[in-house]
Design a protein around this motif. Sequence first.
Motif, PDB file in Angstrom:
ATOM      1  N   ASP A  41      61.114  75.464  96.793  1.00 49.22           N
ATOM      2  CA  ASP A  41      60.382  75.273  95.541  1.00 49.22           C
ATOM      3  C   ASP A  41      59.202  74.324  95.713  1.00 49.22           C
ATOM      4  O   ASP A  41      58.158  74.507  95.094  1.00 49.22           O
ATOM      5  CB  ASP A  41      61.307  74.742  94.438  1.00 49.22           C
ATOM      6  N   ILE A  44      56.353  76.244  97.400  1.00 50.41           N
ATOM      7  CA  ILE A  44      55.685  77.101  96.413  1.00 50.41           C
ATOM      8  C   ILE A  44      54.759  76.266  95.537  1.00 50.41           C
ATOM      9  O   ILE A  44      53.605  76.642  95.295  1.00 50.41           O
ATOM     10  CB  ILE A  44      56.715  77.874  95.558  1.00 50.41           C
ATOM     11  N   ASP A  45      55.239  75.115  95.076  1.00 51.95           N
ATOM     12  CA  ASP A  45      54.429  74.233  94.238  1.00 51.95           C
ATOM     13  C   ASP A  45      53.160  73.787  94.967  1.00 51.95           C
ATOM     14  O   ASP A  45      52.067  73.784  94.394  1.00 51.95           O
ATOM     15  CB  ASP A  45      55.249  73.021  93.807  1.00 51.95           C
ATOM     16  N   LYS A  53      47.159  79.517  94.774  1.00 53.20           N
ATOM     17  CA  LYS A  53      47.829  80.812  94.912  1.00 53.20           C
ATOM     18  C   LYS A  53      48.595  81.117  93.624  1.00 53.20           C
ATOM     19  O   LYS A  53      49.035  80.204  92.924  1.00 53.20           O
ATOM     20  CB  LYS A  53      48.814  80.806  96.091  1.00 53.20           C
ATOM     21  N   GLU A  55      51.953  82.467  91.593  1.00 55.57           N
ATOM     22  CA  GLU A  55      53.375  82.243  91.879  1.00 55.57           C
ATOM     23  C   GLU A  55      53.920  83.323  92.818  1.00 55.57           C
ATOM     24  O   GLU A  55      54.671  83.025  93.742  1.00 55.57           O
ATOM     25  CB  GLU A  55      54.186  82.239  90.573  1.00 55.57           C
ATOM     26  N   GLU A  56      53.516  84.556  92.583  1.00 52.79           N
ATOM     27  CA  GLU A  56      53.993  85.671  93.401  1.00 52.79           C
ATOM     28  C   GLU A  56      53.508  85.545  94.854  1.00 52.79           C
ATOM     29  O   GLU A  56      54.287  85.679  95.799  1.00 52.79           O
ATOM     30  CB  GLU A  56      53.522  86.996  92.808  1.00 52.79           C
ATOM     31  N   ALA A  58      52.439  82.805  96.324  1.00 53.79           N
ATOM     32  CA  ALA A  58      53.034  81.590  96.896  1.00 53.79           C
ATOM     33  C   ALA A  58      54.462  81.860  97.361  1.00 53.79           C
ATOM     34  O   ALA A  58      54.880  81.383  98.425  1.00 53.79           O
ATOM     35  CB  ALA A  58      53.007  80.454  95.875  1.00 53.79           C
ATOM     36  N   ASN A  59      55.212  82.633  96.592  1.00 53.89           N
ATOM     37  CA  ASN A  59      56.580  82.968  96.974  1.00 53.89           C
ATOM     38  C   ASN A  59      56.607  83.795  98.257  1.00 53.89           C
ATOM     39  O   ASN A  59      57.412  83.549  99.157  1.00 53.89           O
ATOM     40  CB  ASN A  59      57.278  83.717  95.830  1.00 53.89           C
ATOM     41  N   LYS A  60      55.694  84.773  98.360  1.00 54.00           N
ATOM     42  CA  LYS A  60      55.616  85.599  99.575  1.00 54.00           C
ATOM     43  C   LYS A  60      55.236  84.746 100.788  1.00 54.00           C
ATOM     44  O   LYS A  60      55.812  84.908 101.871  1.00 54.00           O
ATOM     45  CB  LYS A  60      54.607  86.725  99.393  1.00 54.00           C
ATOM     46  N   MET A  62      55.720  81.496 101.147  1.00 52.74           N
ATOM     47  CA  MET A  62      56.853  80.604 101.448  1.00 52.74           C
ATOM     48  C   MET A  62      57.900  81.349 102.278  1.00 52.74           C
ATOM     49  O   MET A  62      58.432  80.812 103.257  1.00 52.74           O
ATOM     50  CB  MET A  62      57.455  80.086 100.143  1.00 52.74           C
ATOM     51  N   CYS A  73      47.363  79.753 104.915  1.00 53.23           N
ATOM     52  CA  CYS A  73      47.221  79.481 103.485  1.00 53.23           C
ATOM     53  C   CYS A  73      45.799  79.673 102.986  1.00 53.23           C
ATOM     54  O   CYS A  73      45.584  79.805 101.785  1.00 53.23           O
ATOM     55  CB  CYS A  73      47.654  78.053 103.186  1.00 53.23           C
TER      56      CYS A  73
END
Length: 110
Positions: A41, A44-45, A53, A55-56, A58-60, A62, A73
């Motif tokens: 988490d 992602i933050d 980025k 949220e989607e 950033a999750n990918k 991560m 990045c």
Amino acid sequence: MSDIQMPEIVHKTDVEAEKPQLQRPPMYHVVMLNDDYTPMDFVIDVLVRFFHKSEETANKLMLQIHHQGSAMCGLFPRDVAETKIHQVETASRTSGHPLRCVMERENNDQ
């Protein structure tokens, strides 16, 4: 009264008259590295806050960092890349995490 001599008019040569060619500055990838301690988490933050980025995305990223060991990045001029790395590492240390980023020069061999 004065011994100052006025110089003759100097005409610019063809070489001096040309405008200098501007070049794109070298670009650098900011690459985030995996570690076994930083919470997902938090990663992602950081990707949302410092790399803007979604949220989607950033999750990918991560998950790529977690499974492959690193992920790119962003691509920035050197000073911006250094600033991004500093921001990530400062936020990480403040939160007690060892998250790190590195800079890699863009390969322009095409």
